[in-house]
Write an enzyme that holds these catalytic residues in place. Structure first.
Site, PDB file in Angstrom:
ATOM      1  N   HIS A  73       0.841  -1.202   0.000  1.00 26.79           N
ATOM      2  CA  HIS A  73       0.000   0.000   0.000  1.00 26.79           C
ATOM      3  C   HIS A  73       0.874   1.249   0.000  1.00 26.79           C
ATOM      4  CE1 HIS A  73      -4.186  -1.559   1.346  1.00 26.79           C
ATOM      5  NE2 HIS A  73      -3.621  -2.329   0.450  1.00 26.79           N
ATOM      6  N   TYR A 202      -9.342   5.938   7.177  1.00 30.42           N
ATOM      7  CA  TYR A 202      -9.513   6.362   8.569  1.00 30.42           C
ATOM      8  C   TYR A 202     -10.521   7.510   8.556  1.00 30.42           C
ATOM      9  CZ  TYR A 202      -5.272   3.760   9.905  1.00 30.42           C
ATOM     10  OH  TYR A 202      -4.347   2.776  10.149  1.00 30.42           O
ATOM     11  N   PRO A 294      -4.671   0.983  18.803  1.00 28.27           N
ATOM     12  CA  PRO A 294      -4.402   0.422  17.469  1.00 28.27           C
ATOM     13  C   PRO A 294      -4.428   1.421  16.314  1.00 28.27           C
ATOM     14  CG  PRO A 294      -6.590  -0.207  18.225  1.00 28.27           C
ATOM     15  CD  PRO A 294      -5.920   0.482  19.375  1.00 28.27           C
ATOM     16  N   LYS A 298       0.827   0.391  15.166  1.00 29.41           N
ATOM     17  CA  LYS A 298       2.246   0.372  15.530  1.00 29.41           C
ATOM     18  C   LYS A 298       2.660  -0.825  16.389  1.00 29.41           C
ATOM     19  CE  LYS A 298       3.575   3.754  13.299  1.00 29.41           C
ATOM     20  NZ  LYS A 298       4.138   3.273  12.068  1.00 29.41           N
ATOM     21  N   TYR A 386       3.661   7.002   9.942  1.00 29.04           N
ATOM     22  CA  TYR A 386       2.842   5.829   9.598  1.00 29.04           C
ATOM     23  C   TYR A 386       3.694   4.786   8.885  1.00 29.04           C
ATOM     24  CZ  TYR A 386      -1.418   3.241   8.515  1.00 29.04           C
ATOM     25  OH  TYR A 386      -2.381   2.272   8.463  1.00 29.04           O
TER      26      TYR A 386
HETATM   27  C1  PHB Z   1      -6.147  -3.920  10.937  1.00 35.62           C
HETATM   28  O1  PHB Z   1      -6.129  -4.230   9.731  1.00 35.62           O
HETATM   29  O2  PHB Z   1      -6.517  -4.704  11.807  1.00 35.62           O
HETATM   30  C2  PHB Z   1      -5.708  -2.550  11.316  1.00 35.62           C
HETATM   31  C3  PHB Z   1      -5.242  -1.691  10.348  1.00 35.62           C
HETATM   32  C4  PHB Z   1      -4.852  -0.412  10.688  1.00 35.62           C
HETATM   33  C5  PHB Z   1      -4.935   0.003  11.992  1.00 35.62           C
HETATM   34  C6  PHB Z   1      -5.396  -0.859  12.981  1.00 35.62           C
HETATM   35  C7  PHB Z   1      -5.782  -2.147  12.641  1.00 35.62           C
HETATM   36  O3  PHB Z   1      -4.576   1.274  12.311  1.00 35.62           O
END
Ligand code: PHB
Ligand code: APR
Length: 392
Positions: A73, A202, A294, A298, A386
């Site tokens: 990605h 997000y 989450p 990280k 990130y």
């Molecule tokens: C996930 O795919 O579980 C996931 C992805 C991004 C995040 C948190 C969890 O920031």
């Protein structure tokens, strides 16, 4: 009593990767994991690997399937005020990107390598205590196949997660824990439906945060911010999809594909750091030493950088007799840990709606998101954190 150079407590990503790195350097170790193999291989966790994490897995010979099946990605999308903004990682970071490859898959790959000729890995081996952390020969007490056992070690590494026992070997007062608990949780689902997006989304919304992630081209992973104590039973599938639709909505329209939901779970959110990450001959790595919420994914990546620093330090000790890198372990790791703590906190508090939040605070969040959209410098700060820092 059995003896090993490095006793590793916990067979999650931190313990398994440390064992792999030590084995590659010819250093003796044993991994003791309390759960059975099937449990460890199916536990659902996040699924974003930073550039450095992928580099480490490749360097350790554990990336063959990741390179075949992982999804590369080059950015994420942020949504707020019913509009979308893409953050382009390679353009903003000098070429760094992330991989979508579930933590469970990383764990399966590491276990397969280890059982095919790596260091000993014992499942259903539950550590009950670590004694003599301040002596030359710490001893790990554990139960395996109904029997009490002991393992004497030159060093012990606690990779036993947030609820592990290793931290308890450190006397009160020798370490300090810094902590923050958030007034909301994530409600996560897995659904058998192709993702409705190419990159993760997000979303900040007046109804709370939502995240669209994925496990593969056919399995979607989605999260909703919910109140602490939420019971998944109160969320029939239709309610989940309707709420996701409302939070991801864009002016001009956007379609979220629905499909059968195969798993539902509520996850609490916490930030925590224990300092220092070492006492005597006992070291802490991964979730045993620190937890991030989450948002930003990280957790796994920090576990990887900890064990890279530690494996390098053990290799230096073996090759030159110098404990200099081992002595620097905690300080070296904590610099990166606190950066990731700040970034995870920033992502969390910028995108979630606190139940007690005022309209003033919501305006500040929107202003911050507008700034990221308007300023390449602000966007680059997000992208750099990130996609992840290089490992010191
Ligand atoms: C996930 O795919 O579980 C996931 C992805 C991004 C995040 C948190 C969890 O920031
Ligand atoms: N004895 C032996 N093993 C134990 C004990 C014990 N007393 N207590 C816990 N364990 C094992 C757990 O069963 C688990 O497999 O330690 C392991 C810890 O693994 P993780 O919790 O996955 O932690 P870590 O390896 O540090 O990986 C960090 O996990 O929480 C996620 O997001 C986080 O992705 C990050 C990753």
């Amino acid at each position: 009593m059995d003896h090993t150079t490095v006793g590793i407590i916990g067979g999650g990503p931190a313990g398994l990767l440390l064992a792999r790195l030590l084995h590659n350097s010819g250093i003796d170790c044993v991994v003791l994991e309390s759960r059975d193999r099937a449990y460890v291989e199916q536990r659902q966790r996040a699924g974003i690997l930073e550039q450095s994490t992928v580099d480490v897995l490749r360097g350790s010979g554990a990336a063959e399937r990741l390179d075949r099946e992982g999804l590369v990605h080059d950015g994420i999308e942020l949504r707020w005020n019913r509009r979308a903004q893409r953050i382009d990682f390679p353009a903003l970071t000098g070429g760094r990107r992330v991989w979508v490859y579930a933590q469970t898959e990383v764990v399966k790959d590491l276990i397969a390598l280890q059982t095919a000729g790596g260091a000993p890995l014992l499942f259903e081996a539950r550590v009950t205590a670590v004694a003599g952390a301040d002596t030359d020969r710490p001893v790990v007490h554990y139960t395996h196949q109904g029997q009490d056992k002991t393992l004497s070690c030159d060093y012990v590494v606690g990779c036993d997660g947030f609820h592990g026992v290793t931290r308890k070997a450190i006397p009160d007062g020798a370490c300090r824990t810094f902590e923050r608990v958030y007034p909301y949780s994530w409600f996560g689902i897995l659904a058998d439906v192709p993702p409705s997006c190419d990159e993760l989304i997000y979303a900040h919304s007046p109804r709370g945060f939502a995240l669209h992630s994925m496990r593969s081209t056919t399995v979607s992973r989605l999260y909703l911010q919910v109140a602490n104590g939420t019971d998944p039973a109160d969320w029939p599938d239709e309610r989940i999809w309707d709420e996701l639709d409302a939070r991801f909505a864009l002016d001009g329209g956007w379609r979220l594909e629905r499909g059968p939901i195969t798993s539902k779970a509520v996850l609490p959110m916490r930030s925590s750091v224990t300092e220092p990450m070492r006492w005597g001959r006992v070291f802490l790595a991964g979730d045993a030493a620190h937890i991030v919420p989450p948002t930003g994914a990280k957790g796994l990546n920090l576990a990887v950088s900890d064990v890279v620093v530690l494996a390098r330090a053990f290799a230096r000790l073996q090759d030159t007799g110098s404990a200099e890198l081992l002595d620097a372990y905690s300080d070296t790791c904590l610099r990166r840990v606190w950066r990731a703590e700040h970034f995870s906190y920033f992502m969390t508090t910028t995108l979630h709606t606190d139940p007690g939040q005022s309209d003033f605070e919501t305006r500040l969040q929107i202003s911050q998101l507008d700034r990221i959209a308007a300023s390449p410098h602000a966007a680059a700060e997000l992208a750099g954190n990130y996609a992840g820092l290089t490992i010191e």
